[in-house]
Scaffold this motif. Structure first.
Motif, PDB file in Angstrom:
ATOM      1  N   PRO A   1    -106.202 -11.947 -49.125  1.00 43.44           N
ATOM      2  CA  PRO A   1    -105.827 -10.884 -48.189  1.00 43.44           C
ATOM      3  C   PRO A   1    -106.516 -11.130 -46.846  1.00 43.44           C
ATOM      4  CG  PRO A   1    -107.385 -10.058 -49.821  1.00 43.44           C
ATOM      5  CD  PRO A   1    -107.109 -11.476 -50.180  1.00 43.44           C
ATOM      6  N   VAL A   2    -105.785 -10.929 -45.769  1.00 42.05           N
ATOM      7  CA  VAL A   2    -106.337 -11.091 -44.426  1.00 42.05           C
ATOM      8  C   VAL A   2    -106.136  -9.792 -43.657  1.00 42.05           C
ATOM      9  CG1 VAL A   2    -106.230 -12.359 -42.251  1.00 42.05           C
ATOM     10  CG2 VAL A   2    -105.884 -13.582 -44.411  1.00 42.05           C
ATOM     11  N   TRP A   3    -107.236  -9.228 -43.189  1.00 42.45           N
ATOM     12  CA  TRP A   3    -107.195  -8.001 -42.376  1.00 42.45           C
ATOM     13  C   TRP A   3    -106.796  -8.373 -40.951  1.00 42.45           C
ATOM     14  CZ3 TRP A   3    -109.752  -6.584 -37.959  1.00 42.45           C
ATOM     15  CH2 TRP A   3    -109.788  -5.228 -37.639  1.00 42.45           C
ATOM     16  N   TYR A   4    -105.812  -7.642 -40.389  1.00 41.95           N
ATOM     17  CA  TYR A   4    -105.214  -8.025 -39.111  1.00 41.95           C
ATOM     18  C   TYR A   4    -104.815  -6.770 -38.352  1.00 41.95           C
ATOM     19  CZ  TYR A   4    -101.833 -10.480 -36.042  1.00 41.95           C
ATOM     20  OH  TYR A   4    -101.127 -10.987 -34.966  1.00 41.95           O
ATOM     21  N   ALA A   5    -105.345  -6.607 -37.139  1.00 39.75           N
ATOM     22  CA  ALA A   5    -105.038  -5.427 -36.319  1.00 39.75           C
ATOM     23  C   ALA A   5    -104.536  -5.883 -34.950  1.00 39.75           C
ATOM     24  CB  ALA A   5    -106.277  -4.540 -36.176  1.00 39.75           C
ATOM     25  N   PRO A   6    -103.226  -6.056 -34.782  1.00 40.55           N
ATOM     26  CA  PRO A   6    -102.675  -6.639 -33.554  1.00 40.55           C
ATOM     27  C   PRO A   6    -102.247  -5.608 -32.511  1.00 40.55           C
ATOM     28  CG  PRO A   6    -100.950  -6.477 -35.182  1.00 40.55           C
ATOM     29  CD  PRO A   6    -102.188  -5.859 -35.804  1.00 40.55           C
TER      30      PRO A   6
ATOM     31  N   LEU B   1    -102.910  -7.591 -44.327  1.00 37.36           N
ATOM     32  CA  LEU B   1    -103.246  -6.168 -44.279  1.00 37.36           C
ATOM     33  C   LEU B   1    -103.197  -5.700 -42.836  1.00 37.36           C
ATOM     34  CD1 LEU B   1    -104.001  -4.553 -46.885  1.00 37.36           C
ATOM     35  CD2 LEU B   1    -104.217  -7.016 -47.120  1.00 37.36           C
ATOM     36  N   LEU B   2    -102.144  -5.016 -42.497  1.00 38.13           N
ATOM     37  CA  LEU B   2    -101.844  -4.675 -41.108  1.00 38.13           C
ATOM     38  C   LEU B   2    -102.471  -3.325 -40.765  1.00 38.13           C
ATOM     39  CD1 LEU B   2    -100.200  -5.871 -38.745  1.00 38.13           C
ATOM     40  CD2 LEU B   2     -98.248  -4.540 -39.552  1.00 38.13           C
TER      41      LEU B   2
ATOM     42  N   LEU C   1     -95.822 -14.562 -38.133  1.00 35.95           N
ATOM     43  CA  LEU C   1     -96.852 -14.920 -39.101  1.00 35.95           C
ATOM     44  C   LEU C   1     -96.375 -14.660 -40.528  1.00 35.95           C
ATOM     45  CD1 LEU C   1    -100.020 -13.475 -37.317  1.00 35.95           C
ATOM     46  CD2 LEU C   1     -99.376 -15.882 -37.523  1.00 35.95           C
ATOM     47  N   ALA C   2     -95.681 -13.540 -40.721  1.00 36.76           N
ATOM     48  CA  ALA C   2     -95.183 -13.213 -42.053  1.00 36.76           C
ATOM     49  C   ALA C   2     -94.111 -14.206 -42.491  1.00 36.76           C
ATOM     50  CB  ALA C   2     -94.632 -11.790 -42.062  1.00 36.76           C
ATOM     51  N   ARG C   3     -93.254 -14.610 -41.564  1.00 33.57           N
ATOM     52  CA  ARG C   3     -92.177 -15.545 -41.905  1.00 33.57           C
ATOM     53  C   ARG C   3     -92.739 -16.934 -42.222  1.00 33.57           C
ATOM     54  NH1 ARG C   3     -89.213 -14.324 -38.183  1.00 33.57           N
ATOM     55  NH2 ARG C   3     -87.686 -13.093 -39.352  1.00 33.57           N
ATOM     56  N   ILE C   4     -93.693 -17.394 -41.429  1.00 32.57           N
ATOM     57  CA  ILE C   4     -94.266 -18.726 -41.641  1.00 32.57           C
ATOM     58  C   ILE C   4     -95.029 -18.791 -42.959  1.00 32.57           C
ATOM     59  CG2 ILE C   4     -95.988 -20.374 -40.795  1.00 32.57           C
ATOM     60  CD1 ILE C   4     -95.245 -19.507 -37.961  1.00 32.57           C
ATOM     61  N   SER C   5     -95.810 -17.760 -43.236  1.00 31.04           N
ATOM     62  CA  SER C   5     -96.696 -17.774 -44.405  1.00 31.04           C
ATOM     63  C   SER C   5     -96.016 -17.311 -45.683  1.00 31.04           C
ATOM     64  CB  SER C   5     -97.909 -16.885 -44.141  1.00 31.04           C
ATOM     65  OG  SER C   5     -97.513 -15.524 -44.006  1.00 31.04           O
ATOM     66  N   GLY C   6     -95.003 -16.455 -45.542  1.00 28.62           N
ATOM     67  CA  GLY C   6     -94.404 -15.842 -46.716  1.00 28.62           C
ATOM     68  C   GLY C   6     -95.250 -14.730 -47.305  1.00 28.62           C
ATOM     69  N   ALA C   7     -96.301 -14.343 -46.596  1.00 27.79           N
ATOM     70  CA  ALA C   7     -97.207 -13.304 -47.097  1.00 27.79           C
ATOM     71  C   ALA C   7     -96.547 -11.928 -47.050  1.00 27.79           C
ATOM     72  CB  ALA C   7     -98.487 -13.287 -46.264  1.00 27.79           C
ATOM     73  N   VAL C   8     -96.929 -11.090 -47.989  1.00 28.88           N
ATOM     74  CA  VAL C   8     -96.492  -9.705 -47.986  1.00 28.88           C
ATOM     75  C   VAL C   8     -97.289  -8.944 -46.929  1.00 28.88           C
ATOM     76  CG1 VAL C   8     -96.327  -7.582 -49.348  1.00 28.88           C
ATOM     77  CG2 VAL C   8     -95.910  -9.810 -50.423  1.00 28.88           C
ATOM     78  N   VAL C   9     -96.624  -8.078 -46.174  1.00 27.37           N
ATOM     79  CA  VAL C   9     -97.287  -7.296 -45.125  1.00 27.37           C
ATOM     80  C   VAL C   9     -97.490  -5.873 -45.621  1.00 27.37           C
ATOM     81  CG1 VAL C   9     -97.124  -6.440 -42.762  1.00 27.37           C
ATOM     82  CG2 VAL C   9     -96.288  -8.736 -43.314  1.00 27.37           C
ATOM     83  N   LEU C  10     -98.761  -5.461 -45.680  1.00 28.66           N
ATOM     84  CA  LEU C  10     -99.120  -4.146 -46.197  1.00 28.66           C
ATOM     85  C   LEU C  10     -99.802  -3.319 -45.106  1.00 28.66           C
ATOM     86  CD1 LEU C  10    -100.738  -5.266 -49.582  1.00 28.66           C
ATOM     87  CD2 LEU C  10     -98.423  -4.382 -49.261  1.00 28.66           C
ATOM     88  N   PRO C  11     -99.190  -2.251 -44.642  1.00 25.33           N
ATOM     89  CA  PRO C  11     -99.890  -1.351 -43.707  1.00 25.33           C
ATOM     90  C   PRO C  11    -101.111  -0.756 -44.382  1.00 25.33           C
ATOM     91  CG  PRO C  11     -97.539  -0.905 -43.753  1.00 25.33           C
ATOM     92  CD  PRO C  11     -97.817  -1.821 -44.894  1.00 25.33           C
ATOM     93  N   PHE C  12    -102.150  -0.518 -43.575  1.00 29.38           N
ATOM     94  CA  PHE C  12    -103.463  -0.222 -44.152  1.00 29.38           C
ATOM     95  C   PHE C  12    -104.240   0.642 -43.165  1.00 29.38           C
ATOM     96  CE2 PHE C  12    -107.862  -1.966 -43.886  1.00 29.38           C
ATOM     97  CZ  PHE C  12    -108.350  -1.516 -45.096  1.00 29.38           C
TER      98      PHE C  12
END
Length: 288
Positions: free
Chosen positions: A176-181, A110-111, A209-220
């Motif tokens: 889901p992981v909340w992430y604000a970079p 969760l970006l 991070l998205a490539r390594i994990s395969g997680a979907v990136v959702l702006p939030f």
């Protein structure tokens, strides 16, 4: 510090509209006495929103400090308010995007970004189910420990910014992981990426991070509603073709989303932060 925390705790027992009125009053006091923060915010507003008139910039600057005051009291809500109370205050849109992402079994990143409603946004996700958050450890030891405890109370794990392996493990566990970079960043995974048309030292590791994990990136993005009745949190659809082969371009796409949301709620963006300062160079737009 303890007296201030006790005041926040007491105010949290009152209706939200009264809390926000108190927060705005605190913000107006801070505006008068926080000369350095006022200068930083004024420089940022002038750089990022150059089409505003002088009067409009001054008004936005004052509103921003009122928003900062609200954020202080909202931190108490995030730490101490019950889930039942938070559900009455927070309206979440786009839940279906998170559900679809988690159905793939690789977690969801969760970006988000540094708006004054940042803490409210992170807490909102915990109302939907088990959630982890990544955070930057505050310098003040007391605030750091209270933040860790407050966040850990409602999350599966509060992950410090140094615990990248823990972040990846949470994604592997389909959380889901909340992430604000979006803060100023000058480490090895950094690059100068335009933000509001100006080069900003930015963290470009989201693509990796998205490539390594395969997680979907959702702006939030969360926002404080204008009528003081609560908050609206929007989970956007996944960013298309993300990650690409160009992490700088990926970061720029997210910056564009930050810019768009900032123009929607300009007073709620974190203007009082030296986002455009570049370490090791003579470039310092905040120099007086």
């Amino acid at each position: 510090m303890w007296l201030g925390l006790a005041l926040v705790r007491l105010l949290n027992l009152l209706p939200l509209s009264f809390q926000l009125a108190c927060g705005r009053m605190l913000g107006r006091i801070a505006y008068r006495f926080s000369r350095r923060a006022r200068h930083v915010a004024a420089v940022n507003i002038a750089m990022c929103l150059p089409t505003l008139t002088t009067e409009e910039r001054t008004r936005l600057l004052r509103q921003h400090f009122e928003s900062l005051g609200c954020a202080l009291l909202e931190t108490g809500l995030v730490w101490w308010a019950s889930d039942a109370r938070m559900r009455k205050l927070i309206r979440i849109e786009g839940i279906e995007h998170l559900q679809t992402a988690l159905a793939k079994g690789r977690g969801a990143l969760l970006l988000s970004a540094h708006f004054t409603t940042l803490e409210i946004g992170a807490r909102a996700l915990t109302l939907l189910g088990p959630t982890s958050i990544m955070y930057l450890t505050p310098r003040n030891a007391l605030i750091a420990e209270l933040s860790r405890r407050g966040r850990s109370r409602h999350t599966v794990q509060a992950i410090s910014s140094e615990q990248i392996r823990d972040l990846l493990q949470n994604l592997r566990n389909n959380l889901p992981v909340w992430y604000a970079p979006d803060q100023r960043f000058t480490d090895k995974n950094s690059a100068l990426v335009p933000l509001f048309g100006h080069p900003a030292a930015s963290n470009i590791a989201t693509s990796r991070l998205a490539r390594i994990s395969g997680a979907v990136v959702l702006p939030f993005f969360p926002e404080r509603r204008a009528d003081d009745t609560g908050y609206t949190v929007r989970i956007h659809p996944p960013i298309e073709n993300f990650p690409s082969d160009d992490p700088i371009a990926d970061t720029r796409r997210f910056h564009e989303m930050i810019e768009e949301h900032t123009r929607t709620v300009p007073a709620q963006y974190l203007w009082a932060y030296k986002r455009f300062q570049q370490s090791g160079t003579a470039v310092d737009p905040y120099r007086t």
